[in-house]
Design a protein around this motif. Structure first.
Motif, PDB file in Angstrom:
ATOM      1  N   VAL A   1     -17.661 -20.961 -47.739  1.00  0.00           N
ATOM      2  CA  VAL A   1     -17.032 -21.355 -49.207  1.00  0.00           C
ATOM      3  C   VAL A   1     -15.368 -21.358 -49.363  1.00  0.00           C
ATOM      4  O   VAL A   1     -14.830 -21.685 -49.559  1.00  0.00           O
ATOM      5  CB  VAL A   1     -17.508 -20.001 -49.810  1.00  0.00           C
ATOM      6  N   GLU A   2     -14.860 -20.224 -48.132  1.00  0.00           N
ATOM      7  CA  GLU A   2     -13.352 -19.991 -48.352  1.00  0.00           C
ATOM      8  C   GLU A   2     -12.926 -21.204 -47.980  1.00  0.00           C
ATOM      9  O   GLU A   2     -11.845 -22.079 -48.777  1.00  0.00           O
ATOM     10  CB  GLU A   2     -13.053 -19.186 -47.368  1.00  0.00           C
ATOM     11  N   ALA A   3     -13.702 -22.344 -46.742  1.00  0.00           N
ATOM     12  CA  ALA A   3     -12.837 -23.796 -46.550  1.00  0.00           C
ATOM     13  C   ALA A   3     -12.853 -25.193 -47.478  1.00  0.00           C
ATOM     14  O   ALA A   3     -11.723 -25.376 -48.362  1.00  0.00           O
ATOM     15  CB  ALA A   3     -13.184 -24.284 -45.340  1.00  0.00           C
TER      16      ALA A   3
ATOM     17  N   SER B   1     -20.457 -28.655 -54.882  1.00  0.00           N
ATOM     18  CA  SER B   1     -20.042 -28.132 -53.795  1.00  0.00           C
ATOM     19  C   SER B   1     -21.597 -27.769 -53.290  1.00  0.00           C
ATOM     20  O   SER B   1     -21.156 -26.613 -54.476  1.00  0.00           O
ATOM     21  CB  SER B   1     -18.995 -28.731 -52.911  1.00  0.00           C
ATOM     22  N   HIS B   2     -22.366 -27.647 -52.260  1.00  0.00           N
ATOM     23  CA  HIS B   2     -22.934 -26.642 -52.796  1.00  0.00           C
ATOM     24  C   HIS B   2     -23.069 -26.549 -50.855  1.00  0.00           C
ATOM     25  O   HIS B   2     -24.369 -26.933 -50.306  1.00  0.00           O
ATOM     26  CB  HIS B   2     -24.699 -26.730 -53.398  1.00  0.00           C
ATOM     27  N   PRO B   3     -22.310 -25.626 -50.555  1.00  0.00           N
ATOM     28  CA  PRO B   3     -22.364 -25.825 -49.098  1.00  0.00           C
ATOM     29  C   PRO B   3     -23.625 -23.972 -48.684  1.00  0.00           C
ATOM     30  O   PRO B   3     -23.693 -22.997 -49.390  1.00  0.00           O
ATOM     31  CB  PRO B   3     -21.154 -25.227 -48.456  1.00  0.00           C
TER      32      PRO B   3
ATOM     33  N   ASP C   1     -10.412 -24.024 -50.362  1.00  0.00           N
ATOM     34  CA  ASP C   1      -8.898 -24.759 -50.452  1.00  0.00           C
ATOM     35  C   ASP C   1      -9.077 -26.197 -49.958  1.00  0.00           C
ATOM     36  O   ASP C   1      -7.919 -26.618 -50.579  1.00  0.00           O
ATOM     37  CB  ASP C   1      -8.682 -23.665 -48.628  1.00  0.00           C
ATOM     38  N   THR C   2     -10.230 -26.108 -49.810  1.00  0.00           N
ATOM     39  CA  THR C   2     -10.476 -27.886 -49.927  1.00  0.00           C
ATOM     40  C   THR C   2      -9.327 -28.536 -50.756  1.00  0.00           C
ATOM     41  O   THR C   2      -9.044 -29.604 -51.464  1.00  0.00           O
ATOM     42  CB  THR C   2     -11.218 -28.250 -48.433  1.00  0.00           C
ATOM     43  N   LEU C   3     -10.521 -27.832 -51.653  1.00  0.00           N
ATOM     44  CA  LEU C   3     -10.418 -28.259 -53.369  1.00  0.00           C
ATOM     45  C   LEU C   3      -9.932 -28.584 -54.418  1.00  0.00           C
ATOM     46  O   LEU C   3      -9.267 -28.689 -55.150  1.00  0.00           O
ATOM     47  CB  LEU C   3     -11.946 -28.524 -53.904  1.00  0.00           C
ATOM     48  N   ALA C   4      -9.462 -26.670 -53.612  1.00  0.00           N
ATOM     49  CA  ALA C   4      -8.034 -26.680 -54.559  1.00  0.00           C
ATOM     50  C   ALA C   4      -7.324 -27.110 -55.051  1.00  0.00           C
ATOM     51  O   ALA C   4      -6.502 -27.482 -56.608  1.00  0.00           O
ATOM     52  CB  ALA C   4      -7.537 -25.398 -54.272  1.00  0.00           C
ATOM     53  N   PRO C   5      -6.343 -28.544 -53.754  1.00  0.00           N
ATOM     54  CA  PRO C   5      -5.466 -29.247 -54.517  1.00  0.00           C
ATOM     55  C   PRO C   5      -5.745 -29.983 -55.464  1.00  0.00           C
ATOM     56  O   PRO C   5      -4.817 -30.688 -56.501  1.00  0.00           O
ATOM     57  CB  PRO C   5      -4.825 -29.618 -52.988  1.00  0.00           C
ATOM     58  N   TRP C   6      -6.841 -30.660 -55.503  1.00  0.00           N
ATOM     59  CA  TRP C   6      -7.522 -32.098 -56.288  1.00  0.00           C
ATOM     60  C   TRP C   6      -8.134 -31.401 -57.841  1.00  0.00           C
ATOM     61  O   TRP C   6      -8.731 -32.004 -58.374  1.00  0.00           O
ATOM     62  CB  TRP C   6      -8.501 -32.646 -55.946  1.00  0.00           C
ATOM     63  N   CYS C   7      -8.887 -29.958 -57.521  1.00  0.00           N
ATOM     64  CA  CYS C   7      -9.480 -29.543 -59.134  1.00  0.00           C
ATOM     65  C   CYS C   7      -8.621 -28.392 -60.074  1.00  0.00           C
ATOM     66  O   CYS C   7      -7.484 -27.606 -59.466  1.00  0.00           O
ATOM     67  CB  CYS C   7     -10.673 -29.061 -58.095  1.00  0.00           C
TER      68      CYS C   7
ATOM     69  N   THR D   1     -16.922 -29.253 -42.451  1.00  0.00           N
ATOM     70  CA  THR D   1     -16.788 -27.748 -42.988  1.00  0.00           C
ATOM     71  C   THR D   1     -17.130 -27.151 -41.457  1.00  0.00           C
ATOM     72  O   THR D   1     -17.763 -27.056 -40.884  1.00  0.00           O
ATOM     73  CB  THR D   1     -17.530 -27.529 -43.979  1.00  0.00           C
ATOM     74  N   PRO D   2     -16.725 -25.176 -41.829  1.00  0.00           N
ATOM     75  CA  PRO D   2     -17.216 -24.704 -40.526  1.00  0.00           C
ATOM     76  C   PRO D   2     -18.854 -24.494 -40.845  1.00  0.00           C
ATOM     77  O   PRO D   2     -19.688 -23.386 -40.048  1.00  0.00           O
ATOM     78  CB  PRO D   2     -16.642 -23.388 -41.503  1.00  0.00           C
ATOM     79  N   ALA D   3     -19.266 -25.099 -42.001  1.00  0.00           N
ATOM     80  CA  ALA D   3     -21.385 -25.280 -41.821  1.00  0.00           C
ATOM     81  C   ALA D   3     -21.317 -25.950 -40.661  1.00  0.00           C
ATOM     82  O   ALA D   3     -22.324 -25.755 -39.986  1.00  0.00           O
ATOM     83  CB  ALA D   3     -21.962 -25.577 -43.147  1.00  0.00           C
ATOM     84  N   VAL D   4     -20.676 -26.537 -39.983  1.00  0.00           N
ATOM     85  CA  VAL D   4     -21.232 -27.533 -38.897  1.00  0.00           C
ATOM     86  C   VAL D   4     -19.815 -27.682 -38.056  1.00  0.00           C
ATOM     87  O   VAL D   4     -20.661 -27.685 -36.754  1.00  0.00           O
ATOM     88  CB  VAL D   4     -21.847 -29.268 -39.491  1.00  0.00           C
TER      89      VAL D   4
END
Ligand code: ISC
Length: 375
Positions: free
Chosen positions: A225-227, A188-190, A230-236, A281-284
């Motif tokens: 970045v934080e969000a 991901s490249h926010p 946090d979202t990807l952590a359980p998957w990765c 994401t918090p970018a939008v």
């Protein structure tokens, strides 16, 4: 059955013509052009091994627009980038800002008050739009070729469900990668934190340096970045992001960006599940997501629809790429709605956010040959 070709086939004019495409993704690494579509029935589209393209609206409670194209062509440099100006852009009769820049500034001021007042609200992204009316229908294929000149972005064109009988298309050039999956690897490249580019090289460098030093932009960026972490952590496993992000540039903007990479714990994790978990994401949208979305609905005064959603594809192997649908417009005949948003955090300045959104319109305005219009 979708077919896959790795080279352009010029012998079948029209078949890979952009103007009749149902989905186009033009990037430095690869172009993808799809034709035809078989509408889906709303069941999980990743369950079958087919190529799926589509778009998600900003509002995560609304259904996404997914379809299986009849034909898929992929290849590097498949589509010619259009350099010529003035050949196909119809004269634009009117440009109506909605809201007006002044009203947008007032909405930013109200968002700042909410950020100070509401317990827990840390960031909200507010957008504005420009409604264009041209003398003749816009040519989305020509616009796409113009957008694709910017190698830092992925130019996209997605046929949307018709509205009131009028075919619609979302076109844009997004520099922001929501998520890419290749085998077990995800990326991901926010982006968040912006400065307008300048034609003068010294001023351009100064703008980039100012952005890199800006505490406000750094805070705006870190929340994204934080969000995502946090979202990807359980998957990765091996999920990693550098402590210091990067500065990326499109033709019109500088941004703060961070490359986030990880390895999926379950290799067959459906990419669309990851997309749905991450978006918006918090970018939008903002932080926390639900509170920010409510404030956006209260303050913005127009429907974002597919702006600030996501566009992308999942291929037959389950791999794919989804971009955040920014720097874009919805085109319907001779009408176009352009969108631009900006992240608001404590310390943001309404006047600067008006200027930032004006700068973000440039990508679309330049593609439409309206490079001298001030908005
Ligand atoms: C919401 C937009 O940009 C996002 C992406 C990069 C920088 C942004 C910013 O600095 O506010 C936004 O988060 C837009 O272009 O409409």
């Amino acid at each position: 059955m979708a077919s896959f070709m790795t080279a352009p086939d010029e012998r079948v004019p029209g078949r890979w013509d952009l103007s009749s495409s149902s989905f186009a993704f033009l990037a430095a690494a690869e172009d993808i052009v799809c034709h035809g579509l078989r509408p889906r029935d709303g069941t999980d589209p990743v369950a079958r091994p087919v190529f799926i393209a589509g778009a998600l609206p900003f509002d995560r409670t609304r259904a996404g627009h997914f379809f299986v194209p009849e034909e898929v062509r992929r290849g590097r440099g498949l589509v010619r980038r259009e350099m010529a100006a003035g050949t196909a852009a119809p004269p634009v009769l009117s440009i109506e800002p909605r809201p007006s820049p002044a009203d947008y500034g007032r909405a930013v001021a109200r968002a700042l008050a909410a950020l100070e007042g509401a317990a827990g609200l840390r960031k909200v992204v507010l957008a504005r739009s420009l409604r264009l009316l041209a003398a003749e229908p816009f040519d989305p294929a020509w616009i796409l070729r113009r957008l694709a000149r910017d190698g830092a972005a992925t130019a996209f064109g997605v046929a949307l469900p018709a509205r009131a009988g009028q075919p619609r298309r979302l076109v844009g050039a997004s520099p922001e990668l929501l998520i890419e999956k290749r085998g077990t690897r995800v990326l991901s490249h926010p982006l968040a934190g912006s400065a307008r580019r300048d034609r003068d090289p010294a001023l351009d460098r100064a703008a980039a340096e100012g952005l890199a030093r800006s505490d406000k932009d750094r805070r705006e960026h870190e929340l994204v970045v934080e969000a995502i972490l946090d979202t990807l952590a359980p998957w990765c496993r091996d999920l990693a992001a550098p402590k210091v992000g990067d500065l990326i540039s499109t033709d019109s903007m500088w941004h703060l960006g961070t490359r986030i990479e990880g390895t999926l714990k379950v290799p067959e994790a459906p990419l669309l599940d990851l997309v749905r978990a991450l978006h918006p994401t918090p970018a939008v949208c903002g932080t926390p997501r639900a509170e920010a979305a409510r404030l956006i609905a209260d303050l913005e005064g127009f429907e974002r629809d597919f702006f600030a959603g996501a566009v992308g594809y999942v291929d037959e192997a389950g791999d794919g790429r989804w971009m955040v649908s920014i720097r874009c417009a919805e085109i319907a005949g001779a009408a176009a709605v352009l969108y631009a948003g900006a992240g608001i955090v404590p310390g943001s300045d309404p006047v600067a956010e008006i200027a930032e959104t004006a700068a973000k319109f440039r990508a679309m305005l330049d593609a439409l040959d309206l490079d001298r219009k001030e908005v």
